[in-house]
Motif scaffolding. Sequence first.
Motif, PDB file in Angstrom:
ATOM      1  N   ALA A   1       0.827  -1.203   0.000  1.00 32.86           N
ATOM      2  CA  ALA A   1       0.000   0.000   0.000  1.00 32.86           C
ATOM      3  C   ALA A   1       0.868   1.262   0.000  1.00 32.86           C
ATOM      4  O   ALA A   1       0.559   2.250  -0.687  1.00 32.86           O
ATOM      5  N   VAL A   2       1.950   1.241   0.764  1.00 27.66           N
ATOM      6  CA  VAL A   2       2.876   2.372   0.754  1.00 27.66           C
ATOM      7  C   VAL A   2       3.486   2.523  -0.637  1.00 27.66           C
ATOM      8  O   VAL A   2       3.562   3.625  -1.188  1.00 27.66           O
ATOM      9  N   ALA A   3       3.911   1.399  -1.229  1.00 29.22           N
ATOM     10  CA  ALA A   3       4.500   1.438  -2.567  1.00 29.22           C
ATOM     11  C   ALA A   3       3.511   1.988  -3.587  1.00 29.22           C
ATOM     12  O   ALA A   3       3.887   2.770  -4.478  1.00 29.22           O
ATOM     13  N   LEU A   4       2.249   1.603  -3.456  1.00 34.48           N
ATOM     14  CA  LEU A   4       1.221   2.090  -4.373  1.00 34.48           C
ATOM     15  C   LEU A   4       1.107   3.610  -4.307  1.00 34.48           C
ATOM     16  O   LEU A   4       0.950   4.281  -5.335  1.00 34.48           O
ATOM     17  N   GLY A   5       1.195   4.161  -3.100  1.00 35.76           N
ATOM     18  CA  GLY A   5       1.141   5.610  -2.961  1.00 35.76           C
ATOM     19  C   GLY A   5       2.270   6.301  -3.703  1.00 35.76           C
ATOM     20  O   GLY A   5       2.069   7.343  -4.356  1.00 35.76           O
ATOM     21  N   TYR A   6       3.457   5.737  -3.643  1.00 32.29           N
ATOM     22  CA  TYR A   6       4.584   6.343  -4.357  1.00 32.29           C
ATOM     23  C   TYR A   6       4.492   6.105  -5.852  1.00 32.29           C
ATOM     24  O   TYR A   6       4.892   6.972  -6.651  1.00 32.29           O
ATOM     25  N   TRP A   7       3.960   4.961  -6.262  1.00 29.65           N
ATOM     26  CA  TRP A   7       3.716   4.750  -7.689  1.00 29.65           C
ATOM     27  C   TRP A   7       2.784   5.837  -8.232  1.00 29.65           C
ATOM     28  O   TRP A   7       3.005   6.365  -9.331  1.00 29.65           O
ATOM     29  N   ARG A   8       1.771   6.186  -7.453  1.00 30.45           N
ATOM     30  CA  ARG A   8       0.840   7.228  -7.894  1.00 30.45           C
ATOM     31  C   ARG A   8       1.555   8.570  -8.039  1.00 30.45           C
ATOM     32  O   ARG A   8       1.231   9.367  -8.925  1.00 30.45           O
ATOM     33  N   ARG A   9       2.532   8.838  -7.185  1.00 32.17           N
ATOM     34  CA  ARG A   9       3.303  10.068  -7.335  1.00 32.17           C
ATOM     35  C   ARG A   9       4.071  10.076  -8.656  1.00 32.17           C
ATOM     36  O   ARG A   9       4.150  11.099  -9.343  1.00 32.17           O
ATOM     37  N   TRP A  10       4.652   8.934  -9.003  1.00 31.59           N
ATOM     38  CA  TRP A  10       5.372   8.839 -10.274  1.00 31.59           C
ATOM     39  C   TRP A  10       4.429   9.082 -11.451  1.00 31.59           C
ATOM     40  O   TRP A  10       4.794   9.758 -12.415  1.00 31.59           O
ATOM     41  N   GLN A  11       3.220   8.540 -11.363  1.00 36.71           N
ATOM     42  CA  GLN A  11       2.266   8.728 -12.458  1.00 36.71           C
ATOM     43  C   GLN A  11       1.823  10.180 -12.554  1.00 36.71           C
ATOM     44  O   GLN A  11       1.677  10.727 -13.663  1.00 36.71           O
ATOM     45  N   ALA A  12       1.614  10.817 -11.410  1.00 37.07           N
ATOM     46  CA  ALA A  12       1.227  12.232 -11.426  1.00 37.07           C
ATOM     47  C   ALA A  12       2.338  13.078 -12.002  1.00 37.07           C
ATOM     48  O   ALA A  12       2.081  14.034 -12.776  1.00 37.07           O
ATOM     49  N   MET A  13       3.578  12.763 -11.695  1.00 39.98           N
ATOM     50  CA  MET A  13       4.709  13.508 -12.231  1.00 39.98           C
ATOM     51  C   MET A  13       4.796  13.345 -13.746  1.00 39.98           C
ATOM     52  O   MET A  13       5.081  14.310 -14.479  1.00 39.98           O
ATOM     53  N   ALA A  14       4.536  12.117 -14.235  1.00 37.15           N
ATOM     54  CA  ALA A  14       4.603  11.877 -15.673  1.00 37.15           C
ATOM     55  C   ALA A  14       3.543  12.686 -16.420  1.00 37.15           C
ATOM     56  O   ALA A  14       3.782  13.158 -17.526  1.00 37.15           O
ATOM     57  N   GLN A  15       2.379  12.840 -15.791  1.00 35.47           N
ATOM     58  CA  GLN A  15       1.286  13.578 -16.420  1.00 35.47           C
ATOM     59  C   GLN A  15       1.478  15.077 -16.331  1.00 35.47           C
ATOM     60  O   GLN A  15       1.076  15.826 -17.223  1.00 35.47           O
ATOM     61  N   SER A  16       2.100  15.532 -15.252  1.00 33.65           N
ATOM     62  CA  SER A  16       2.303  16.960 -15.048  1.00 33.65           C
ATOM     63  C   SER A  16       3.612  17.167 -14.315  1.00 33.65           C
ATOM     64  O   SER A  16       3.634  17.304 -13.087  1.00 33.65           O
ATOM     65  N   PRO A  17       4.742  17.176 -15.018  1.00 31.39           N
ATOM     66  CA  PRO A  17       6.049  17.228 -14.369  1.00 31.39           C
ATOM     67  C   PRO A  17       6.226  18.393 -13.404  1.00 31.39           C
ATOM     68  O   PRO A  17       6.889  18.265 -12.372  1.00 31.39           O
ATOM     69  N   HIS A  18       5.616  19.539 -13.699  1.00 30.36           N
ATOM     70  CA  HIS A  18       5.797  20.713 -12.847  1.00 30.36           C
ATOM     71  C   HIS A  18       5.004  20.627 -11.549  1.00 30.36           C
ATOM     72  O   HIS A  18       5.249  21.398 -10.623  1.00 30.36           O
ATOM     73  N   ALA A  19       4.067  19.649 -11.483  1.00 26.34           N
ATOM     74  CA  ALA A  19       3.260  19.517 -10.260  1.00 26.34           C
ATOM     75  C   ALA A  19       3.924  18.620  -9.248  1.00 26.34           C
ATOM     76  O   ALA A  19       3.482  18.513  -8.114  1.00 26.34           O
ATOM     77  N   ALA A  20       4.993  17.929  -9.621  1.00 26.80           N
ATOM     78  CA  ALA A  20       5.643  16.962  -8.730  1.00 26.80           C
ATOM     79  C   ALA A  20       6.416  17.673  -7.616  1.00 26.80           C
ATOM     80  O   ALA A  20       6.880  18.781  -7.766  1.00 26.80           O
TER      81      ALA A  20
END
Length: 318
Positions: A299-318
């Motif tokens: 579950a912790v890993a999933l949360g960080y995976w979601r951060r990677w996906q958000a960064m890929a979609q909007s790099p400046h929002a990371a």
Amino acid sequence: MHVFYATEFVLPLPPGHRFPMDKYRLLRDALARDPAYRLQQALPATAGELALVHTAAYIDAVERGTLSAAQQREIGFPWSPHLAERARRSVGATVQAARVALAGQGVAANVAGGTHHAYADRGGGFCVFNDAAVAARLMQAEWGRRGPAARSRPLRVAIIDLDVHQGNGTAAIFRNDPTVFTLSLHGANNYPARKASSDLDVALPDGCGDDAYLEALHGALETLQTRYAPDLAIYLAGADVHEGDRLGRLRLSDDGVEARDRVVLEWLWQRRIPVALTMAGGYGHDIHTTVCVQQRTMAVALGYWRRWQAMAQSPHAA
């Protein structure tokens, strides 16, 4: 989040065997209830891939069933065709997780793996082939085929081993190898009796609890930061540090293990280092305790995976 498994290949263990083989299936089934996990059966590692780390004679003995009685005792499992197939697929799961993580997903996992007691020429401690070592070597080989820029230097890999047992096989395989950094945080008085030398070993006393463990982990990561800059991490997230483990001797609570995982994954995230997780050891008095600990890690890993996906979609929002 991509999660790889080989739970269809179950070892036929004798009655009373102490290895909790069913934990892998239970974890896979628990994760299958959440569509956020993309579960995939692992492909087997090929003989050529295994040969990046293991000797030809050892690979052949595992495949053909010619391991001696002494070799089988050291591994802890009797030989069977299922043993060979499962060992290859367990390696394959970590290889696939590492490949996916490096390809832009950032985080991926193997529901098994962490077979860090396997040396180049022999197994040990319930470990046949060394999945982290093979994955590291294969990712380096694939990196080198990406073009001149990649060939200018090797892929740097950090193996962050937080299983309660020292990663002796991994340490021996990468001894004096500057392209792979081996970090092992483990019980000082636990298996193996004779430790190998990792790039960084942190030995903890029996009964070590949350605060002391996390302090030691922060210190280890600070040392890693000063000595190495990895491009990829392989994280052995052993559940056997938990207070409910019958082989662990440490005393981390549920929240302590989760905090451990957050510390590691946050450290990697801040540096944008992709990571492949393996579940490594876990031998709870109650198998469901082990599975619950591993679920929280995922579950912790999933949360960080979601951060990677958000960064890929909007790099400046990371």
